[in-house]
Design an enzyme around this catalytic site. Structure first.
Site, PDB file in Angstrom:
ATOM      1  NE  ARG A   1       5.801  -8.364   1.693  1.00  0.00           N
ATOM      2  CZ  ARG A   1       6.881  -9.005   1.271  1.00  0.00           C
ATOM      3  NH1 ARG A   1       7.033 -10.297   1.534  1.00  0.00           N
ATOM      4  NH2 ARG A   1       7.818  -8.387   0.572  1.00  0.00           N
TER       5      ARG A   1
ATOM      6  CB  SER B   1       3.701   1.680   2.800  1.00  0.00           C
ATOM      7  OG  SER B   1       3.318   0.366   3.105  1.00  0.00           O
TER       8      SER B   1
ATOM      9  CE  LYS C   1      13.200  -7.197  -5.066  1.00  0.00           C
ATOM     10  NZ  LYS C   1      13.060  -7.847  -6.389  1.00  0.00           N
TER      11      LYS C   1
END
Length: 221
Positions: A40, A109, A138
């Site tokens: 990420r 997601s 976030k």
């Protein structure tokens, strides 16, 4: 490894790891039995993410652990990752699939049944569903209080692909997520910010090794 076999899924974020590097955290998580790692590293440059990704790819390949890259299809290709994970505002599942090919793992997601059905219809291999218990990340789109395990159950009943719960999950609250129908759970801080990431991974793995009901997510176990 097929996403249907994922139980523990680490999402990396160096800003939460103290004085330890992302490869250090990944190495510890692998030693603890993690099944998948998502690179990420929000807030870092593309070059930094690529260089970190090369190190992480070496570790995951040696351990036969799947490596997924968040958002960046280009970095996924450059480091020969196993796939990519996209959000609702990123490249679509179909475009990611076209760019990476039929053998890549493409995750998406979602936080609603409608989003989950759309992603599955577009060819997603698995879904990241959340935030289950709420999160400050976030990276997870959901209400601050979380969608709860019931939404996991609703989505698991609605789609024929594996789902991974994410958002506020710890070893203490992971079991209801898999009991609701998730194949496994994804975490950031529960492993990355832990004083002993290997032990934290082991505790998380123990929490999710719970028999699942036949029929959820199309997976019979």
């Amino acid at each position: 490894m097929n996403p249907s076999n994922w139980r523990t899924y680490l999402v990396t974020q160096a800003s939460l790891s103290g004085d330890r590097s992302t490869p250090d955290i990944v190495r510890a998580a692998i030693d603890g039995g993690v099944d998948a790692v998502q690179l990420r590293e929000k807030g870092t440059s593309a070059r930094s993410r690529y260089e970190t990704g090369l190190e992480v790819r070496e570790l995951t390949a040696a351990a036969d652990v799947d490596l997924i890259v968040n958002d960046r299809v280009d970095i996924a290709r450059a480091i020969d990752a196993d796939g990519v994970h996209v959000g609702q505002s990123d490249l679509s599942v179909a475009v990611a699939r076209d760019l990476l090919g039929p053998d890549a793992i493409v995750g998406c997601s979602t936080s609603t049944v409608a989003e989950a059905r759309a992603a599955a219809a577009a060819g997603a291999d698995y879904l990241g569903v959340g935030a289950v218990y709420g999160t400050t990340s976030k990276d997870v789109d959901a209400d601050a209080d979380g969608i709860g395990p019931q939404r996991i159950a609703d989505i698991a009943d609605a789609v024929p692909i594996p789902i991974v719960g994410i958002g506020g999950i710890t070893p203490a609250n992971a079991t209801p997520v898999v009991e609701a129908g998730a194949t496994g759970v994804a975490v950031i801080s529960a492993i990355t910010a832990a004083s002993d990431p290997q032990a934290a991974t082991e505790r998380l793995a123990a929490a999710v090794e719970t028999p699942k009901e036949v029929g959820h997510g199309g997976i019979d176990e």
